[in-house]
Each structure stands twice: as C-alpha cells, then as structure tokens.
Design a protein around this motif. Structure first.
Motif, PDB file in Angstrom:
ATOM      1  N   UNK A   1       0.803  -1.219   0.000  1.00 21.31           N
ATOM      2  CA  UNK A   1       0.000   0.000   0.000  1.00 21.31           C
ATOM      3  C   UNK A   1       0.840   1.274   0.000  1.00 21.31           C
ATOM      4  N   UNK A   2       1.856   1.331   0.845  1.00 23.25           N
ATOM      5  CA  UNK A   2       2.644   2.556   0.993  1.00 23.25           C
ATOM      6  C   UNK A   2       3.191   3.087  -0.331  1.00 23.25           C
ATOM      7  N   UNK A   3       3.743   2.247  -1.214  1.00 23.89           N
ATOM      8  CA  UNK A   3       4.251   2.787  -2.488  1.00 23.89           C
ATOM      9  C   UNK A   3       3.173   3.420  -3.360  1.00 23.89           C
ATOM     10  N   UNK A   4       1.897   3.170  -3.059  1.00 24.35           N
ATOM     11  CA  UNK A   4       0.816   3.731  -3.853  1.00 24.35           C
ATOM     12  C   UNK A   4       0.236   4.998  -3.235  1.00 24.35           C
ATOM     13  N   UNK A   5       0.686   5.344  -2.011  1.00 20.73           N
ATOM     14  CA  UNK A   5       0.234   6.580  -1.365  1.00 20.73           C
ATOM     15  C   UNK A   5       1.103   7.737  -1.832  1.00 20.73           C
ATOM     16  N   UNK A   6       0.514   8.933  -1.875  1.00 16.43           N
ATOM     17  CA  UNK A   6       1.259  10.102  -2.349  1.00 16.43           C
ATOM     18  C   UNK A   6       0.666  11.366  -1.743  1.00 16.43           C
ATOM     19  N   UNK A   7       1.430  12.428  -1.816  1.00 15.54           N
ATOM     20  CA  UNK A   7       0.947  13.722  -1.331  1.00 15.54           C
ATOM     21  C   UNK A   7      -0.330  14.121  -2.042  1.00 15.54           C
ATOM     22  N   UNK A   8      -0.393  13.814  -3.339  1.00  6.21           N
ATOM     23  CA  UNK A   8      -1.606  14.084  -4.107  1.00  6.21           C
ATOM     24  C   UNK A   8      -1.746  13.031  -5.194  1.00  6.21           C
ATOM     25  N   UNK A   9      -2.956  12.487  -5.336  1.00  6.45           N
ATOM     26  CA  UNK A   9      -3.250  11.482  -6.357  1.00  6.45           C
ATOM     27  C   UNK A   9      -4.494  11.926  -7.115  1.00  6.45           C
ATOM     28  N   UNK A  10      -4.331  12.204  -8.413  1.00  7.37           N
ATOM     29  CA  UNK A  10      -5.459  12.668  -9.223  1.00  7.37           C
ATOM     30  C   UNK A  10      -6.363  11.505  -9.615  1.00  7.37           C
ATOM     31  N   UNK A  11      -7.642  11.789  -9.775  1.00  9.90           N
ATOM     32  CA  UNK A  11      -8.637  10.783 -10.168  1.00  9.90           C
ATOM     33  C   UNK A  11      -8.586   9.568  -9.246  1.00  9.90           C
ATOM     34  N   UNK A  12      -8.553   9.848  -7.960  1.00 11.43           N
ATOM     35  CA  UNK A  12      -8.444   8.791  -6.963  1.00 11.43           C
ATOM     36  C   UNK A  12      -9.324   9.116  -5.763  1.00 11.43           C
ATOM     37  N   UNK A  13     -10.002   8.096  -5.234  1.00  3.47           N
ATOM     38  CA  UNK A  13     -10.838   8.258  -4.052  1.00  3.47           C
ATOM     39  C   UNK A  13     -10.264   7.404  -2.931  1.00  3.47           C
ATOM     40  N   UNK A  14      -9.720   8.043  -1.909  1.00  5.73           N
ATOM     41  CA  UNK A  14      -9.098   7.308  -0.809  1.00  5.73           C
ATOM     42  C   UNK A  14     -10.084   6.995   0.323  1.00  5.73           C
ATOM     43  N   UNK A  15     -11.364   7.150   0.045  1.00  4.76           N
ATOM     44  CA  UNK A  15     -12.433   6.746   0.962  1.00  4.76           C
ATOM     45  C   UNK A  15     -12.458   7.551   2.249  1.00  4.76           C
ATOM     46  N   UNK A  16     -11.963   8.787   2.193  1.00  9.19           N
ATOM     47  CA  UNK A  16     -12.130   9.680   3.337  1.00  9.19           C
ATOM     48  C   UNK A  16     -13.620   9.886   3.563  1.00  9.19           C
ATOM     49  N   UNK A  17     -14.056   9.751   4.805  1.00 12.69           N
ATOM     50  CA  UNK A  17     -15.491   9.659   5.039  1.00 12.69           C
ATOM     51  C   UNK A  17     -16.160  10.851   5.687  1.00 12.69           C
ATOM     52  N   UNK A  18     -15.398  11.743   6.300  1.00 12.46           N
ATOM     53  CA  UNK A  18     -16.020  12.847   7.041  1.00 12.46           C
ATOM     54  C   UNK A  18     -16.093  14.107   6.174  1.00 12.46           C
ATOM     55  N   UNK A  19     -17.305  14.521   5.855  1.00 12.20           N
ATOM     56  CA  UNK A  19     -17.497  15.742   5.060  1.00 12.20           C
ATOM     57  C   UNK A  19     -17.176  16.944   5.944  1.00 12.20           C
ATOM     58  N   UNK A  20     -16.251  17.783   5.492  1.00 13.96           N
ATOM     59  CA  UNK A  20     -15.806  18.933   6.276  1.00 13.96           C
ATOM     60  C   UNK A  20     -16.266  20.254   5.713  1.00 13.96           C
ATOM     61  N   UNK A  21     -16.348  20.342   4.398  1.00 15.61           N
ATOM     62  CA  UNK A  21     -16.697  21.613   3.764  1.00 15.61           C
ATOM     63  C   UNK A  21     -17.229  21.321   2.361  1.00 15.61           C
ATOM     64  N   UNK A  22     -18.359  21.907   2.024  1.00 13.28           N
ATOM     65  CA  UNK A  22     -18.945  21.683   0.696  1.00 13.28           C
ATOM     66  C   UNK A  22     -18.683  22.842  -0.259  1.00 13.28           C
ATOM     67  N   UNK A  23     -17.812  23.768   0.159  1.00 11.29           N
ATOM     68  CA  UNK A  23     -17.423  24.882  -0.715  1.00 11.29           C
ATOM     69  C   UNK A  23     -15.923  25.107  -0.570  1.00 11.29           C
TER      70      UNK A  23
END
Length: 390
Positions: free
Chosen positions: A295-317
């Motif tokens: 998994x670690x080699x696939x993590x990055x500071x930013x990954x385009x067109x990727x959903x890392x399943x973060x679940x808590x909505x913080x801001x809609x704007x």
C-alpha cells in the motif's frame, strides 16, 4: 507447497459473474492447487475448465415451487442468453439491503452452501482440509498451509471469520472458510439426516453461510474464530489500526491468509506482489508487510482521479488547497479527498481506488509524514503475534 495435496478447494460462483471473475484464478490463485471443484448455478466450460451445477441435487419439489428457483429454472432452459440486457443491467446494479443484494442470482446463492458441502466430500473424501471460497476471495496459500499445519486435522475444525445473525455464530463465506475432514463428515451426515428440514430452513433464511453455520452447530461443532488471519475486507479498504480482544492486541502484527472483495485486476496485482515478496523475503507475510510494501508505495501527497475513501465531510465549498490545509491543521488527520467542491478528511489511512465518478473529478492526498509516524507507532504497539489458533 507439499501440503496442498491434502486440501480440496471448492470455489462457488454464479452464471451472472463467472465469465468475468473466474478466469483470473487459473493463472493466479489456482496455479498451485491440484484438487478443486468449481460450482455454479449453470453447468458450462469457462477458459477450458469445467464448471459444475451446485444445485442439481436439491429436492425437486423445492426447485419446482420455491420462488428463488424461478430464475434457476429459466437459466437451465435458456442459458444466460435467455435474459434481456435490461434484466442483466438491472440485476448488476441492484442495491444491497439488510438481507443481502436484491437480485435473483444473489437470492439463489444461499441454496448452494449445503449441497457444496456434500459435493466437496464426495469429490475428495480423503482430503484433510476443505477450503471454501468465492470468486472475489484471495487466498494466500503458503500462509494458509503454514497456519493449518498448527491444527490437528482429525479434530472437527470449522474455521472462519466470525459473524452472527440472531443466535447463530458462523464463518463468513466471502473471506473463505475451512472444514477439517472430520468436521465435514459430521456436517454432511447431519444434512443427510435432516435434508428437508434444512432445505425449508434455507428457504426461510437469506444468508447461506449462516445456514451452514447453523447445521455445523446442530452437529455439535463450534466456530474457530480466525480474524485477522482471514479477512472479509479488501486491503485497499482496511483500517490497519484495528485491534481485537483488547486494545493492545493489534491486527498489524498478525499473518494474513485471505482477503475479500477482490476484483480480477486486484487479484493479478496482489498475486504479483505476493510472489515478489516470497522471492525476496524469508518471512511469512503479515498485515504490516502488506501495508509497508504493497500500500505505501501507492500513497502520495496528491493522487489525481483517486478516491481514498475519506469519510467525514468537512466543507462543501472548498478548493483542493483549502482541503489539504484543513487536514494539515488537525494533528489526527492523515488523509483528505475533494470531489468537486466537497472536502472530506479521515483519521484512518486507506488507499481506496481509482475514481469512476461520472462527471465529477475526485482527487486525494495523504499526510505522508503522519503515515510514516503511524507505521512507527504501530510497530511499537505489538509483538509478532502470528496466528490465531486457540
């Protein structure tokens, strides 16, 4: 893997998925498996391998009269081509409910578990272990065989990921489950003695793995709990900080023997990783190794067109930079994602998968310094616990 000769593998599938999900196993998970049977709701040949009918011995009156078998009867008469494209599309997108997926193929699936117990024993009555899996199950065979060597195969073992429906504790089918020869013989004897009773019970139930667990219980056996050696999850979706029994008993340091919800492309990718690991390391693969090396080699500071399943909505704007800054400002935030203007964060590290959201770009990122801090903390939190075997 000499001990694989002592194992018979039963792979359960359905005609609605077999052509897409079955072939990948012949070049990966089944390459070193000499004894296996593939069972479905339709007898056919796929990629040169025979797929047998799991339901051909169900009591004819059940097949003729139970509504679950309307789909099955049509399938036997007309094949999968007997269903319209609209029907297939509707079933493939059917929603999951508290009683499983709302599709005729899924409802029929519960009927396969007890017949497959009988068919597996008949196929190789001298096998020491019987492993039952599905097309989206990934078995790490070298790990599993090492684990099974710790058990006395003549004892009536029923091994799997623990689940419970009402009073019945049972092994979850998707993670794979194992029966010793003695256990399977006891189970099959119970089925044969009370066949119509258990068929009626199946008809009134919704989960076939629970039905099998009930028969196991009636036969006087109990489940050998096996999480986190067998898993009902995909490695990309897991919380690697999970613990069990007590807060000091961590998943992180245990060996892994199965995953679930694996698509064909996931199976290929993980199979290649597992083979490289075995060639380069003398140690048995643990969850922490999967995290660090897969998994670690696939993590990055930013990954385009990727959903890392973060679940808590913080801001809609929010903008991408605002979302990143929000996560960065909170010590326990380890990842974020932004879909359109919606920012989500998470305190749990997950890889997730490529985004296929129509019309909306999803980008994700991880706080990589905190990811490394997490690994150091986890390494210090547990010993090398290895296997669950008691």
């Amino acid at each position: 893997m000499k001990d694989i000769e002592d194992v018979f593998v039963t792979l359960k599938t359905g005609s609605n998925e077999a052509r897409e999900k079955l072939p990948v196993h012949f070049g990966t998970t089944f390459r070193c498996v000499p004894h296996y049977g593939i069972y479905s709701d339709l007898e056919e040949t796929i990629a040169g391998h025979r797929v047998l009918n799991a339901l051909d011995d169900v009591t004819p009156a059940i097949v003729e009269n139970h509504p679950d078998f309307t789909y099955y009867q049509h399938l036997q008469e007309n094949g999968r081509e007997g269903f319209s494209e609209e029907q297939v599309a509707q079933w493939s997108s059917a929603q999951s409910t508290e009683f499983g997926r709302d599709s005729p193929g899924w409802k029929l699936d519960k009927w396969k578990f007890l017949p497959l117990a009988e068919k597996a024993l008949a196929a190789k009555p001298d096998a020491k272990w019987f492993v039952f899996m599905e097309t989206d199950t990934y078995i790490l065979w070298s790990n599993l065989l090492e684990w099974l060597s710790r058990f006395w195969s003549e004892y009536p073992y029923y091994i799997g990921v623990q689940m419970q429906i009402q009073e019945t504790v049972f092994a979850y089918g998707g993670a794979g489950f194992i029966l010793s020869n003695t256990a399977l013989k006891m189970l099959v004897k119970k089925i044969k003695m009370n066949r119509r009773h258990y068929e009626d019970y199946t008809g009134d139930h919704w989960a076939g793995d629970c039905v099998l667990g009930k028969v196991v219980e009636d036969a006087g056996m109990h489940l050998q709990w096996s999480w986190p050696n067998l898993l009902a999850e995909h490695p990309n979706d897991m919380d690697f900080d999970e613990h069990f029994s007590s807060p000091t008993s961590q998943l992180w340091c245990h060996h892994v023997a199965s995953y679930h919800h694996m698509l064909p492309e996931d199976i290929v990718q993980f199979y290649e990783f597992e083979n490289k690991w075995r060639q380069m390391n003398g140690r048995t693969l643990r969850h922490k190794d999967v995290f660090r090396q897969y998994l670690l080699p696939q993590l990055a500071t930013l990954q385009a067109n990727w959903d890392n399943l973060s679940g808590e909505v913080r801001d809609e704007k929010s903008s991408l930079e605002e979302c990143r800054s929000l996560c960065e400002s909170e010590e326990d935030c380890v990842q974020f994602s932004i879909a359109g203007p919606t920012c989500k964060t998470s305190t749990v590290i997950k890889l997730g998968r490529r985004s296929h959201t129509s019309g909306m770009e999803v980008n994700s990122g991880w706080m990589m310094d905190r990811v490394h801090q997490f690994m150091d903390r986890m390494d210090a939190s547990c010993w090398d616990e290895a296997w669950i075997d008691s």
